[in-house]
Design an enzyme around this catalytic site. Sequence first.
Site, PDB file in Angstrom:
ATOM      1  N   ASP A 450       0.670  -1.204  -0.062  1.00 22.73           N
ATOM      2  CA  ASP A 450      -0.057  -0.107  -0.263  1.00 22.73           C
ATOM      3  C   ASP A 450       1.044   1.114  -0.040  1.00 22.73           C
ATOM      4  O   ASP A 450       2.194   1.103   0.195  1.00 22.73           O
ATOM      5  CB  ASP A 450      -0.899   0.148   1.322  1.00 22.73           C
ATOM      6  CG  ASP A 450      -2.325   0.689   0.851  1.00 22.73           C
ATOM      7  OD1 ASP A 450      -2.328   1.612  -0.031  1.00 22.73           O
ATOM      8  OD2 ASP A 450      -3.222   0.489   1.914  1.00 22.73           O
ATOM      9  N   ASP A 519     -10.983   2.063  -2.918  1.00 26.68           N
ATOM     10  CA  ASP A 519     -11.240   1.768  -1.638  1.00 26.68           C
ATOM     11  C   ASP A 519     -12.686   1.966  -1.642  1.00 26.68           C
ATOM     12  O   ASP A 519     -13.387   1.608  -0.343  1.00 26.68           O
ATOM     13  CB  ASP A 519     -10.780   2.890  -0.645  1.00 26.68           C
ATOM     14  CG  ASP A 519      -9.389   2.551  -0.079  1.00 26.68           C
ATOM     15  OD1 ASP A 519      -8.998   1.285  -0.248  1.00 26.68           O
ATOM     16  OD2 ASP A 519      -8.944   3.090   0.532  1.00 26.68           O
TER      17      ASP A 519
HETATM   18  C1  GLA Z   1      -5.765   1.698   2.468  1.00 23.35           C
HETATM   19  C2  GLA Z   1      -6.182   0.818   1.561  1.00 23.35           C
HETATM   20  C3  GLA Z   1      -7.207  -0.018   2.107  1.00 23.35           C
HETATM   21  C4  GLA Z   1      -6.630  -0.633   3.334  1.00 23.35           C
HETATM   22  C5  GLA Z   1      -6.228   0.487   4.332  1.00 23.35           C
HETATM   23  C6  GLA Z   1      -5.726  -0.016   5.600  1.00 23.35           C
HETATM   24  O1  GLA Z   1      -6.772   2.796   2.580  1.00 23.35           O
HETATM   25  O2  GLA Z   1      -6.655   1.199   0.395  1.00 23.35           O
HETATM   26  O3  GLA Z   1      -7.629  -1.300   1.174  1.00 23.35           O
HETATM   27  O4  GLA Z   1      -5.586  -1.502   3.067  1.00 23.35           O
HETATM   28  O5  GLA Z   1      -5.234   1.456   3.696  1.00 23.35           O
HETATM   29  O6  GLA Z   1      -4.905   1.051   6.456  1.00 23.35           O
END
Ligand code: GLA
Length: 698
Positions: A450, A519
């Site tokens: 990420d 997300d």
């Molecule tokens: C980001 C990612 C999510 C999740 C969060 C965790 O927002 O896109 O899918 O993994 O971080 O903190």
Amino acid sequence: MPIHTSPTYWILETRNTAYSFGLNDSGLLTHCHWGARLPFVADYPAPINPVYWAADGASHFTPEEFPSNNGAKYIDPALKVTFADGVRDAVFEFVDFALVDSFTLEIRLKDSYYPLHLTLHYRVHEEYDLIERWATLENRSAEPIQVERLFSAKWTLPPSGGDDYFLTHMFGHHVDEFHMVREPLTKGVKVIESKRIITSFQHTPWFALDRNASEDAGEVWFGTLAWSGNWKIAAEVADYHSTRVNIGWNDWDFTWRLQPNQSLQTPPALAGYTPSGFGAASRLLHDYVRDTVIPHGKILHKVLYNSWEATTFNVDEASQSALAEIAAKMGVELFVMDDGWFHKRNLDNAGLGDWWPDEIKFPNGLGGLIQKVNALGMDFGLWVEPEMVNPDSDLYRAHPDWVIHFPTRARTEMRNQLILNMARADVQDYIIEALDKLLRENNITFIKWDMNRHVTEPGWQDAPGDPREIWVRYVEGLYHVWGTLRERHLRVIWQSCASGGGRADFGILRFADQVWTSDNTEATSRLNIQEGYSQYLPANTMEAWVTDADAENVPLEFRFHVSMCGSLGVGGNLLEWDQSERQVGAECIRQYKEIRHIVQFGDQYRLRSPQKNPFSAVQYVSKDRSESVLFAFRVHIPDFVSVVKLPPIYPRGLDPEALYVIEGFDRPRSGKAWMETGVDVNLKNMQSKMLRIRKVAP
Ligand code: GLA
């Protein structure tokens, strides 16, 4: 031979297209043709020799392959440099060319006065109707040269009779990525770009220029850049409708101090032409990505479960095991624990940088959970965010100087975190060591990588060159770290996430097989996001979870169907799913396993756009055209509008002469009949349908 050469003219041919350029009478490297492949070598047009006209020199009107800033020309240049003596233009002259192999051509140029060498590289991807280009600058002088702009390519469109090109590009933001906009390209320079150190979801490094093309027909010129940092696409319509597109590193806040005997090579730009519409353009890119870019393009992706939306930071062995047991029963094959598992990570305000299991949540490490997951028959995957650090972490306390910052400015935090300077070798080594240890000590086969914030205060103290090189060196550092880890752990499948689809590009996909698309997991939004994503990336790279987002309004089967259009995952809180929901889930996963080879490896046809219609459809056809699967979705259409009936859906990509059966229709018909007359899929609001199509003869 895909490349024809002569001392002054070069033709690059793919299966259906051609691209040619040559030296004109003034010795300028001049673009000549980009479009259909022509029958004879002699068919390709000669370089033009424009005349001087009033305020502009002849070179202003010459469609140069790679114009630099010099002389009486005011075209947006592909390159700009400043020499040590202060001279701020570059005059490149042709030196020679070389065929590196049957598919790769180099054109070599040199400045008329200074020992600055420029190589233009061309590679033909015959099967995919794509041309790849990049450029290398080499300083053979004794003094440094400041490079202020070095694009990967300038693409020149066929001269048009007027302003008749339309530009399609994509924009968005967090939780709302990949909106398409198609607009007339008018006089001037239209810029889309990223200044955030990642690819970004504000804009996507992809463009398509068309002349009245549709999804199924019409001329489209399209391109992208294999780069995961700041980029720029500048489409220019200049005098007499000359249309050109620059693509490459963003030159905003960019300067590279090119030292003596050093060279600088750009990332590759890729572009293609098709007379068969936007759908054909996408399919060429999909095949190219699957076959040549991603590391595991021939492997079917497993159905995964990800715990983020269910447990957020509250992960421990018991809660994850409980989810894993239900997931396994439903047919999930890969269990991924998301954020919250590492040292002192209870919220988003601490822990990033300290990549070992939290001592309270996992007193005996991750081994127990992983064994449990493996015993349930699933692989185990883990979330990391290696480029980041929370000020509240052991790493930051030990190395506050490792973050990107200006010493005299406050360090802007976003999501309580700062960015490690990936351009630094010590930072790279730390991350490699930390993740390598994790992967060596645990049976982890999937990593979600990420990257949740964008750069501010882009300072780099002690930079060996110009501190503004950070924009490029950061990404090179990232590639080095990721590449090293990938080499050491070849069986691991990596996923690129940047708060969703913020780092989805042809550069990162050399390391990652998948992208966390958004997300936003609400299914009706996902239809739109997925349509945009599919313009340039294939379905097998598109991770799509079924979650509980808007579950009151969107039926579970609908949510599954949306996610089955990509690489299926589940992210809802399974502990709260009742027995019937788990059964629906298990049944959809079973069906997905039967069709996933078609979705992940087949040809995608966007039959009705969800961004434009509340009733949409998408279809995937196996490469041998023996089987296909069609998904139709109806979101909200007021009864008054659909009172008569929904329009038929016209499948695509079938063998016109063969007989096909479509699920729910008793009579086999020819592929041609189905494609010409369509199928009626009657859906109520918020209903969806998956139709399987099978060839039955010949
Ligand atoms: C980001 C990612 C999510 C999740 C969060 C965790 O927002 O896109 O899918 O993994 O971080 O903190």
